[in-house]
Design an enzyme around this catalytic site. Structure first.
Site, short mmCIF file in Angstrom:
data_model
loop_
_atom_site.label_atom_id
_atom_site.label_comp_id
_atom_site.label_asym_id
_atom_site.label_seq_id
_atom_site.Cartn_x
_atom_site.Cartn_y
_atom_site.Cartn_z
N SER A 269 41.59 40.82 44.01
CA SER A 269 42.18 39.50 44.21
C SER A 269 42.01 38.64 42.95
CB SER A 269 41.51 38.83 45.42
OG SER A 269 41.79 37.46 45.47
N LYS B 207 45.13 38.04 39.73
CA LYS B 207 45.61 36.70 39.35
C LYS B 207 45.39 36.46 37.85
CE LYS B 207 43.23 34.35 42.68
NZ LYS B 207 42.96 35.21 43.83
N HIS C 161 36.87 31.65 36.69
CA HIS C 161 37.12 31.79 38.12
C HIS C 161 35.80 31.95 38.85
CE1 HIS C 161 40.25 32.63 41.20
NE2 HIS C 161 39.25 33.22 41.82
N ARG D 56 42.97 37.79 54.60
CA ARG D 56 41.52 38.08 54.53
C ARG D 56 40.72 36.89 55.03
NH1 ARG D 56 40.61 38.65 48.79
NH2 ARG D 56 38.43 38.90 49.28
N ASP E 100 48.71 39.06 46.36
CA ASP E 100 47.45 38.33 46.59
C ASP E 100 47.70 37.11 47.45
OD1 ASP E 100 44.58 37.96 46.15
OD2 ASP E 100 45.17 36.16 45.10
N1 URA Z 1 38.42 34.20 44.69
C1 URA Z 1 39.56 34.92 44.77
O1 URA Z 1 40.52 34.65 44.09
N2 URA Z 1 39.61 35.96 45.61
C2 URA Z 1 38.58 36.33 46.37
O2 URA Z 1 38.69 37.27 47.09
C3 URA Z 1 37.38 35.57 46.30
C4 URA Z 1 37.33 34.49 45.44
#
Ligand code: URA
Length: 444
Positions: A183, A187, A82, A168, A161
């Protein structure tokens, strides 16, 4: 409990209890607390931060806002990657099929564009028909059957989220270590991985521009991810200019197809993607060290295995794969304009933030939560840092189907290019790697 009292408490720098965080997140997820109150809470967190305990609680409560995927039938180590967000950052579209094609299961829950940074889901949805909204069961089955599924948060999977991420994005509350940490990790935990590679960016196009800010974020992600039961590694990588040459959605998918079919290979994008794929292969126990991981990753691209896996994933997620086989079939953008060099010079930098903001203006990102995306919009950078240009050379081409491209956008993309008489000093793309054992200088 009273929401206004809790916003006041956080605004004054207080520590929210587990029960208070639960009340706020559940209230928002089930629409009992409105957007405007959570927007105020997010701003209070943005300024006051959260303690370690609050962040751990927030991660767990966000995971529990939905269901968690289980991949019990798979004996293999499930791995994901990620990014904290960048401009032209399409690495996930490459590393997921590379790793999955080599037997590493990749159950990936990604996000949409945030501010000036692009989102994997928007890029995938630019492929006609591609559905990123699978049920939890369908997600688990696809990972078991073909080794990879690429989806987003839904009402069933990390719904907290899903809502907070979108809020956000439009309330200038993205740049917060506890909010990014919760966040991303919520996930990743919900998708059921065992190991995680994080690409934490710094530079003008990153959420945290300073290397020090990015390092703090990476340290927090590694610590809290590890305490949540994952094996976590993080890379600190440069985002002062966009990655690759394409910035947008379909234009980025196309750039990935070009790499996977051997038609083009922008150095920085290929280098960072193969490096990340190599680490995913090590985490997934398919390579013993970095050199072996790199070799396997390169072969996966050169043999066509990565492309075949990408097409297989797209097919399973209802995409019309004829667009992947014949990208020229895609609807051409209605408008396009070039910007050219005024003089002979070297390119000293192409400012990632400026390019990212211009791409949003062209329609490749959202300015408001309900905005739709123009998948044909974007910017193609013909020249990047270190290239020599002659007066009149095309520097970039802008695309959109929304409205004729105006002078202010052209000027802003022109301003993104910085020139020098001498070749600029080279900058490392990957600075270091962090794990629970500490930070190691990147020397590969
Ligand atoms: N990626 C995400 O999933 N969340 C964030 O807040 C920033 C990048």
């Amino acid at each position: 409990m009273n929401t206004v009292d809790l916003i006041n408490k956080k605004q004054a720098g207080g520590e929210l209890t587990t029960g208070e965080i639960q009340y706020l997140i559940d209230g928002y997820t089930y629409s009992k607390i409105p957007d405007y109150q959570i927007a105020a809470l997010l701003m209070a967190i943005y300024f006051q931060g959260m303690t370690h305990r609050e962040t751990i609680d927030l991660v767990r409560i966000m995971v529990e806002s939905g269901k968690t995927a289980h991949h019990n039938q798979s004996p293999f180590v499930k791995v994901d990657k990620h990014s904290t967000g960048g401009v032209g950052d399409k690495v996930s579209l490459l590393v997921a099929p590379i790793a999955a094609s080599q037997g590493v299961p990749v159950p990936m829950i990604s996000g949409r564009g945030l501010g000036h940074t692009g989102g994997t889901l928007d890029k995938l949805e630019s492929i006609p028909g591609f559905s990123t909204r699978l049920s939890l069961r369908a997600f688990e089955i696809q990972v078991a059957e073909i080794g990879c599924a690429l989806i987003g948060q839904t009402d069933e999977i990390v719904p907290a989220d899903q809502k907070m991420y979108a809020l956000r994005d439009v309330t200038a509350t993205v740049r917060s270590i506890p909010l990014i940490t919760s966040s991303i990790l919520s996930k990743k935990i919900a998708e059921g991985v065992d190991a995680l590679l994080l690409d934490v960016k710094f530079g003008s196009g990153a959420v945290f521009q300073s290397l020090e800010g990015a390092r703090q974020l990476a340290g927090n992600l590694v610590r809290i991810g590890t305490e949540s039961g994952l094996e976590v590694r993080a890379l600190l990588t440069d985002m002062s200019q966009p990655l690759g040459q394409a910035v947008g959605n379909w234009i980025e998918v196309r750039e990935c197809l070009d790499i996977m079919t051997g038609k083009a290979a922008p150095d920085d994008l290929v280098k960072i993607s193969l490096a990340q794929a190599a680490i995913m292969l090590i985490l997934g126990k398919k390579a013993v060290d970095y050199d072996e991981g790199l070799k396997i990753a390169r072969q996966a691209v050169e043999s066509g295995a990565a492309l075949n896996k990408f097409v297989e994933i797209a097919k399973c997620q209802q995409a019309d794969t004829s667009y992947l086989e014949n990208p020229d079939k895609y609807t051409a953008p209605a408008y396009q304009k070039d910007i050219t060099a005024d003089d002979d010079a070297y390119i000293a930098n192409v400012d990632a933030l400026t390019v990212g903001l211009a791409a949003v203006e062209l329609g490749a990102g959202r300015r408001r939560k309900e905005d739709s995306i123009d998948y044909t919009a974007g910017i193609y950078l013909h020249k990047k840092r270190g290239d020599r240009v002659a007066k009149g050379d095309i520097l970039a081409t802008l695309y959109t189907s929304m409205e004729e491209i105006n002078q202010p956008i052209l000027s802003s993309v022109s301003d993104a290019f910085r020139f020098s008489k001498e070749p600029p000093a080279s900058q490392p793309l990957i600075v270091s790697e962090l794990s629970v054992e500490g930070e190691k200088h990147w020397n590969h």
